[in-house]
Design an enzyme around this catalytic site. Sequence first.
Site, short mmCIF file in Angstrom:
data_model
loop_
_atom_site.label_atom_id
_atom_site.label_comp_id
_atom_site.label_asym_id
_atom_site.label_seq_id
_atom_site.Cartn_x
_atom_site.Cartn_y
_atom_site.Cartn_z
N ASN A 114 7.38 -1.73 13.10
CA ASN A 114 7.47 -3.04 13.02
C ASN A 114 8.94 -3.62 13.75
OD1 ASN A 114 6.84 -5.52 14.42
ND2 ASN A 114 8.32 -5.94 12.17
N ASP A 125 3.57 0.09 7.53
CA ASP A 125 4.64 -1.45 7.03
C ASP A 125 4.28 -2.20 8.43
OD1 ASP A 125 6.34 -2.61 5.59
OD2 ASP A 125 8.13 -2.53 7.24
N GLU A 145 -1.01 -2.26 6.93
CA GLU A 145 -0.59 -3.22 5.57
C GLU A 145 -0.65 -4.85 6.29
OE1 GLU A 145 3.53 -5.82 3.17
OE2 GLU A 145 3.38 -4.32 5.77
#
Length: 505
Positions: A131, A224, A250
């Site tokens: 990200n 993540d 996640e």
Amino acid sequence: MRDLPAARVASALLGLALAVVGLTACSPAASSGPERPERPEPLASKDVGVQLFQWTWDAIAAECPSLAETGYGWVLTSPPQEHILGEAWWTAYQPVSYRIESRLGSREQFAAMVSACAEAGVGIVTDAVLNHMTGQDEPGEGWAGSRYDHYDYPGLWSDSEGHFHHCGLTTNDDIASYSSAAQVRECELVNLADLATETVPVRTRLREYLADLVSLGVTGVRIDAAKHMSPADVEAITAELPEDFLVISEVIRGAQEPVRPEEYLEAGDVFEFAWGRDLAGIVKGGSLRLALELGSQEGSSTYLPSAAAWIFVDNHDTERGDQTLSYKDGQDYALATALMLASDYGRPVVYSGFAFRDREAGPPQDAEGAVLDAECPEGVGPEAELAEGDWVCQHAWPSIEGVVGWRAAVGPAGEDASTSVDGRVVAIGRGQRGWLVANGNREPTPQRLATGLEPGAYCDVAQGSPAEDGACVGEPVLVDEEGFAELTIPARGLVALHVGALAQG
């Protein structure tokens, strides 16, 4: 945990079952009555993962044979890519490049770990930070020497080429409200340079990074901060991965928040954060039957569908907060982990990290900042006295290790599964393969309980896995001809029996 050969099981069954009722093989009573069904073999199911947080590649490679013997199926590693310099635990989550060079080891050590674990029968799932990049305002140099600025990573990302989001929705471009899906997905998470994952160049480079991990033998990734990307972005970035490659996003479930974990199921599985939060209050209150009911309602909107959900008691983020249990909760933590391993809902991930007082503290490191190899000392467990930086080794606590083996032996719940409740005592049956009873009381509780097991003497694996010669840790538990066992369940503890751990001698 070793699976006993069928001949040895049969021999042990005959001798032990007869001894329990005081008969001998040549006595008339021994041959009377209906013939008993053959005791089933352990299933050797391995769906349990273990997060070895901030363990080096060399340490994981050394641990994998033991993990395989216990019954773990895979390891979740910390992010392997190059990161910023610093001692804090979160430096690993601020990437500088996608080179497999970090304070946990080199590319060569990473590849050797994957190979060693595969040889032991343990898969490697690695944390993938897709990200964002760093949150550093000042220019710097990464672990492997790569230069970077907050929005400029030479040869990789450039702000001038549109590789980053600047959402313009808040005064500093940081997320200010989680009630806005646009802010969550397009603004910055605590100043971390947010990649424009909807663009072709960014998606292409991230796919290349994942393909590199696949080439090294990695069998899955944890995405993540997937919550901070759109579901379409996560799907597009992971679309070219092998069909049997494990993807777990996640996505932290928040009350009344518009970004929901269910949105990410098209990309693969998802971690169910709500399960661990709810479990904490249940275990502390002692009403253990409620733990087994979490997620059990058909069509429930509270949790993800069981087949797509991965559950945990805590992870590296939540253990530093106050919404879940952590190793600091001692016996309650061990009990909660056992209940997770016995749960019908989702699939479990055991956590194993290091002791800390300062929530920012990183793992033990040498003078250059390289993490020291984890070592599990003698006497690990909920009562161990720990200093700052000690490896807690929750995955090797006797009761947790034993119940991982129990789950591997009994497999998933089938038609022969059963649950019974007596006050704060809950018993879980898996037909003739295994039985577990947990005590929510703060005093030892004597009980005579139906186990569903064939007669014989069983090791209580909640006290620890049997020794190499098959000897139990502690006294064996006797199951009589009617399938009952008289026993005292430890306060805030449990007893776990299965067909792969018959008492020897």
